[in-house]
Design an enzyme around this catalytic site. Structure first.
Site, PDB file in Angstrom:
ATOM      1  N   SER A   6      -4.663  90.213  28.849  1.00  0.00           N
ATOM      2  CA  SER A   6      -5.330  89.037  28.277  1.00  0.00           C
ATOM      3  C   SER A   6      -6.794  89.011  28.696  1.00  0.00           C
ATOM      4  CB  SER A   6      -4.633  87.765  28.765  1.00  0.00           C
ATOM      5  OG  SER A   6      -5.377  86.613  28.413  1.00  0.00           O
ATOM      6  N   TYR A  25      -1.211  81.098  34.461  1.00  0.00           N
ATOM      7  CA  TYR A  25      -1.178  82.077  33.378  1.00  0.00           C
ATOM      8  C   TYR A  25      -2.046  83.287  33.714  1.00  0.00           C
ATOM      9  CZ  TYR A  25      -2.023  84.346  28.922  1.00  0.00           C
ATOM     10  OH  TYR A  25      -2.146  85.290  27.929  1.00  0.00           O
TER      11      TYR A  25
END
Length: 314
Positions: free
Chosen positions: A112, A136
């Site tokens: 990511s 996250y």
């Protein structure tokens, strides 16, 4: 079989590949691309090592794209254990299944852009530290390292892909900036900007994002690709306000003015600019679509399909 998985399946089928989806749900988003009958969905969890290993062997899988995970930042913060389980344990389970069930030509795993966090220098290269420490970001940073570790320790042709915010036809997340703005414009409503409009990020059409994944898979065994992380990003980021204004232009509703809700100021002044130089240098890749072309393609698709397709699985 989610948004990106459906786009990847579509491009793989266009290239002549046989594709299987491994997912807990049944064909989510595949129907939006007319692929429900073409991509068999094998029901299973990325936490189930024996099942995944058996599937790889039985179907003689050559390339594994690992896209599964908890991708919602707020939900990860609310349920950290679940996020760590899926994003970290899920990744090492996939990698271990590939190690045992191989040999595979490529294992391409979704990292990511969020892993980079605050940085002193910009544009941000792949060599800079992974500084994001929210749940996250931390979970994806761990997964990113695991992907590269399996190449270093076991010689697996693994690649970690840090792609930026992706938009395009068939996105089921109607709260995403591009999708939500388009749906508002199609209804003749002023788009609502939940922030103050200042956050600056990069946005890439799903076709370009997934084409980059496929290119990395093609070259995963190359010494400059194996065990590396790559940024998949357009040349420049854009502010939320400018992106919404670009969508208004694409829609032809030039008199429309966005509404500032300013309900979420957590990213006020946020600036993220990832460098795509490594992809260009190593593989000669830059996004084929300009931002305007990608937005226009997405707007036209929603103008034709609206949200009716969402009842078919997304």
């Amino acid at each position: 079989s989610g948004f990106l998985g459906a786009w990847l399946s579509r491009l793989l089928l266009e290239a002549g590949a046989r594709v299987w989806s491994f997912d807990l749900s049944g064909g989510v988003c595949l129907a939006a691309h007319g692929l429900a009958e073409e991509v068999p969905v094998i029901r299973g969890s990325v936490l189930d090592l024996p099942l995944m290993e058996r599937v790889l062997r039985e179907h003689e899988i050559e390339v594994c794209f690992h896209l599964a995970g908890q991708s919602l930042i707020d939900e990860a913060a609310a349920s950290p254990l679940a996020a760590f389980e899926v994003n970290i344990r899920g990744t090492w389970t996939v990698l271990e299944a590939c190690r045992r069930g191989g040999p595979l030509r490529a294992i391409v795993c979704a990292s990511s852009n969020h892993v980079v966090g605050p940085q002193r220098d910009s544009p941000i290269t792949e060599e800079q530290p992974l500084n994001q420490l929210d749940v996250y970001g931390a979970s994806k940073a761990c997964a990113d390292i695991l992907v590269r570790s399996y190449a270093h320790n076991f010689g697996l042709p693994t690649v970690a892909v840090r792609n930026v915010n992706t938009f395009g036809p068939g996105d089921p997340h109607i709260t995403h900036l591009v999708t939500g703005t388009i749906l508002s414009l199609l209804k003749g409503e002023a788009p609502v900007i939940r922030s103050d409009g200042s956050p600056v990020k990069a946005y890439l059409h799903a076709r370009d994002t997934m084409a980059a994944y496929m290119l990395l898979a093609e070259h995963a065994e190359h010494p400059e690709v194996r065990g590396e992380a790559f940024h998949v990003t357009p040349p420049a980021p854009i502010s939320v306000l400018d992106l919404v204004c670009a969508l208004i232009t694409v829609s032809g509703r030039m008199g429309m003015v966005p509404v500032w809700a300013a309900a979420d100021l957590s990213q006020k002044g946020y600036f993220e600019h990832l460098s795509g130089e490594k992809m260009k240098r190593v593989l000669g890749w830059t996004p084929p679509l300009t931002l305007e072309e990608g937005l226009r393609d997405t707007y036209q698709w929603y103008a034709e399909h609206g949200t009716a397709w969402m009842g078919h699985g997304c």
